[in-house]
Structures are given as structure tokens and as C-alpha cells.
Design a protein around this motif. Structure first.
Motif, PDB file in Angstrom:
ATOM      1  N   HIS A 299       5.700  16.112   2.852  1.00 40.92           N
ATOM      2  CA  HIS A 299       4.358  15.404   2.399  1.00 40.92           C
ATOM      3  C   HIS A 299       4.189  14.372   1.428  1.00 40.92           C
ATOM      4  N   ILE A 300       5.364  13.892   0.946  1.00 38.65           N
ATOM      5  CA  ILE A 300       5.340  12.894   0.143  1.00 38.65           C
ATOM      6  C   ILE A 300       5.211  11.490   0.965  1.00 38.65           C
TER       7      ILE A 300
ATOM      8  N   ILE B  22      -5.247   7.231  -8.064  1.00 40.90           N
ATOM      9  CA  ILE B  22      -5.008   6.015  -8.676  1.00 40.90           C
ATOM     10  C   ILE B  22      -3.891   5.152  -7.808  1.00 40.90           C
ATOM     11  N   GLY B  23      -2.806   5.808  -7.680  1.00 43.22           N
ATOM     12  CA  GLY B  23      -1.793   5.146  -6.875  1.00 43.22           C
ATOM     13  C   GLY B  23      -2.258   4.520  -5.419  1.00 43.22           C
ATOM     14  N   PHE B  24      -2.950   5.313  -4.821  1.00 43.35           N
ATOM     15  CA  PHE B  24      -3.446   4.646  -3.358  1.00 43.35           C
ATOM     16  C   PHE B  24      -4.514   3.725  -3.511  1.00 43.35           C
TER      17      PHE B  24
ATOM     18  N   LEU C  69       0.826  -1.174   0.033  1.00 46.15           N
ATOM     19  CA  LEU C  69      -0.049  -0.064  -0.004  1.00 46.15           C
ATOM     20  C   LEU C  69       0.890   1.185  -0.088  1.00 46.15           C
ATOM     21  N   VAL C  70       1.797   1.440   0.846  1.00 51.52           N
ATOM     22  CA  VAL C  70       2.671   2.540   1.031  1.00 51.52           C
ATOM     23  C   VAL C  70       3.620   2.637  -0.251  1.00 51.52           C
ATOM     24  N   LEU C  71       4.272   1.773  -0.661  1.00 49.22           N
ATOM     25  CA  LEU C  71       5.038   1.728  -1.909  1.00 49.22           C
ATOM     26  C   LEU C  71       4.294   2.327  -2.966  1.00 49.22           C
ATOM     27  N   PHE C  72       3.019   1.649  -3.374  1.00 50.86           N
ATOM     28  CA  PHE C  72       2.260   2.169  -4.430  1.00 50.86           C
ATOM     29  C   PHE C  72       1.839   3.786  -4.439  1.00 50.86           C
ATOM     30  N   GLY C  73       1.504   3.857  -3.164  1.00 49.06           N
ATOM     31  CA  GLY C  73       0.830   5.277  -2.642  1.00 49.06           C
ATOM     32  C   GLY C  73       1.566   6.295  -2.628  1.00 49.06           C
ATOM     33  N   CYS C  74       2.458   6.173  -1.701  1.00 45.60           N
ATOM     34  CA  CYS C  74       3.601   7.150  -1.490  1.00 45.60           C
ATOM     35  C   CYS C  74       4.427   7.480  -2.522  1.00 45.60           C
ATOM     36  N   GLY C  75       4.710   6.129  -3.489  1.00 46.19           N
ATOM     37  CA  GLY C  75       5.316   6.318  -4.695  1.00 46.19           C
ATOM     38  C   GLY C  75       4.778   7.060  -5.759  1.00 46.19           C
TER      39      GLY C  75
END
Length: 302
Positions: A143-144, A59-61, A33-39
Motif C-alpha cells: 500500500h506504500i 502534505i507529501g502528495f 509527484l510519485v517520488l514525493f507522494g509515495c515517498g
């Protein structure tokens, strides 16, 4: 021989305790979740919006949560969020003694996911910030990884924002996974849950970027504090950091209570009926008993 070796290795390496399996599933799911979202946020910010925009972050999150549910759903339920786990405890769908293990796994997974994003984009971070990692300013990058409030947002407004946003997330998750409701087919549930995040992102993201998840927010925030951003990640915006931790937990509990009182408690559950075969067997036994009784009466009469 190879098949036997694989079976032997699996028998020796496979975890025997269920809670350890669930711990690893929650860890890996939250990591995804964090890799795709924060990425997705990192790509947008570090490219100065040339390779991303708010929609790509949504879309990422959304896809990140969907994939996290596919990764962990069959083992632990794919909560990847302490607020969801707490709601499940309230409803009796998760044993309370498992709750601390779930939360620890989720925080560790989020921390590891943030570290992976930073490692993946390390050169881009250094180029964007000239080596100065900050939370505020033109080249801010804090904020990333974690949420920070918009200028117009008060502490109370931020708390309410998180209670309402997380409440809607948990409420919809409960509806999707409720077998007594319309629900969604088992393999489609993660897709439907991902769409919840999309809906929240496009409707409730203005105030603080819809963190909705204490692990997703505090885990990466702790990473930034250790990786060079310093204690500014906690002191900025009048110590905002606790809002995305406490607000979602309250929202999850409120949503669980509301869904139970308004929906789940009123599900019609019929008393289990006896199978048709059992009824026939009982009738046969009654017939045999009555025939034996008649024969006995005839003998005594004679």
C-alpha cells in the motif's frame, strides 16, 4: 568561446518536435509527484509512524502535485494524470492525437518514481519486512505504492468514490485555469491545485486513500508486481486494481461535461470591437471620398 559552445550544444541537443518536449515534461512531472507522494507514505510506514502520519502523507502528495505542475506546467500543461488529459481532450484543450503520448509518459514517470522510492528506502524495506514483500499482513508494504480498499468498502462504493474524488479534482483544476472565471494568477496556479489534493485528502481519504490518478496508481502497482510483491498486487480485494484506473477516467469526463455545461458555456464573450484608430481612419477615408465627389460635381456643373 564558452558561450558559443553552449549555444552550439543547445542547438544540437534541444528537441525540435513539440510532442517530445511535452512527453518528457509529463514523464518528469509524474516522476516528481510519485517520488514525493509515495515517498511520504514510505517514510510513515517504514518508520512505524514515528516519522510520519496521515497529515504528512497529505502534505507529501499536495506538495508533490504542486511541484509537478511547476516542473511540467509551462511545457505540457502539467497534467500528470490521464484523467486530466482526457478531460482536456473532451473540452478541446488537448489534441486527441497527443493523448496516447501523454498517458504513456505519465505511466512511465509513475513507474520510475516508484522505483526511485524503493531504491531510496531499499534497506528500510528489507529491515521492515525481513525480505518478504507482501500486500497484506502486519508487515504489508504494497500500500506504500498503490491504493487498496478499506474493509468496509464495496466494489461499487469504491468506483463511486473514485468518480466523485477525481471529478472534484478535475472540476477545481478547470476553474483555477479558466481565464474567464476568477481563476488564479499563472504562477500561483500550481499552489492552488496542490491545495485541491489537500482538501480531498482530509475529506475523502477514508475509503481507499484517494488515488484519483490511473498513472499514479497503476504505474507503481506494476512496479511492485515486478519488484517482488508478485501478482498479489492485482488479485487482492477481489481484483481491486481496476477501480482506481477506470473510476478516475469516468470522473474526469463527468467533471469536464459538468463544468462546461454549468460554467464555461455561459461565459459572456463580446464580439471583437474595431480599434479606435481604425474607426478614425475609416472616417477620414469617407471624408476624402465625399470631398472628391463634391469637387467632381462642381466641375460638371460648370
Amino acid at each position: 568561446m564558452e558561450i558559443q559552445q553552449k549555444r552550439s550544444m543547445r542547438q544540437h541537443c534541444a528537441l525540435k518536435h513539440g510532442i517530445l518536449k511535452e512527453f518528457l515534461a509529463e514523464f518528469l512531472g509524474t516522476f516528481v509527484l510519485v517520488l514525493f507522494g509515495c515517498g511520504s507514505v514510505a517514510q510513515t510506514v517504514l518508520s512505524r509512524n514515528s516519522l510520519g502520519e496521515p497529515l504528512t502523507v497529505h502534505i507529501g502528495f499536495s506538495v508533490g502535485l504542486m511541484m509537478a505542475a511547476y516542473v511540467a506546467g509551462g511545457v505540457s500543461g502539467g497534467h500528470v494524470n490521464p484523467a486530466v488529459s482526457l478531460a482536456m481532450v473532451i473540452l478541446g484543450k488537448l489534441k486527441i492525437w497527443k493523448f496516447p503520448f501523454y498517458v504513456i509518459a505519465q505511466f512511465l514517470g509513475a513507474f520510475a518514481g516508484a522505483a526511485a522510492v524503493f531504491g531510496l528506502y531499499y534497506d528500510a524495506f528489507m529491515d521492515f519486512t525481513s525480505g518478504i514483500l507482501s500486500v497484506t499482513g502486519i508487515n504489508a508494504t504494497g500500500h506504500i505504492f498503490a491504493s487498496y480498499p478499506a474493509r468496509h468498502l464495496s466494489v461499487l462504493g469504491g468506483f463511486i468514490d473514485q468518480v466523485v474524488g477525481t471529478g472534484m479534482l478535475v472540476l477545481c483544476i478547470l476553474a483555477i485555469t479558466d481565464d474567464e472565471n476568477i481563476g488564479a494568477p499563472k504562477g500561483v496556479q500550481p499552489l492552488a491545485i496542490g491545495l485541491i489534493i489537500m482538501a480531498i485528502g482530509v475529506s475523502m481519504g477514508l475509503n481507499c486513500g484517494y488515488p484519483l490518478n490511473p498513472a499514479r496508481d497503476l504505474g507503481p502497482r506494476l512496479f511492485t508486481a515486478a519488484a517482488g510483491w508478485g501478482t498479489e498486487v492485482f488479485s487482492t480485494a477481489d481484483h481491486w486494481w481496476w477501480i482506481p484506473v477506470a473510476g478516475p477516467m469516468v470522473g474526469g469526463v463527468v467533471a469536464a461535461v459538468i463544468y462546461y455545461l454549468l460554467i464555461e458555456m455561459h461565459h459572456h464573450r463580446d464580439a471583437p470591437e474595431k480599434p479606435h484608430e481604425e474607426e478614425e481612419e475609416e472616417e477620414d477615408e469617407d471624408d476624402e471620398d465625399s470631398s472628391l465627389k463634391d469637387k467632381y460635381e462642381m466641375i460638371t456643373m460648370s
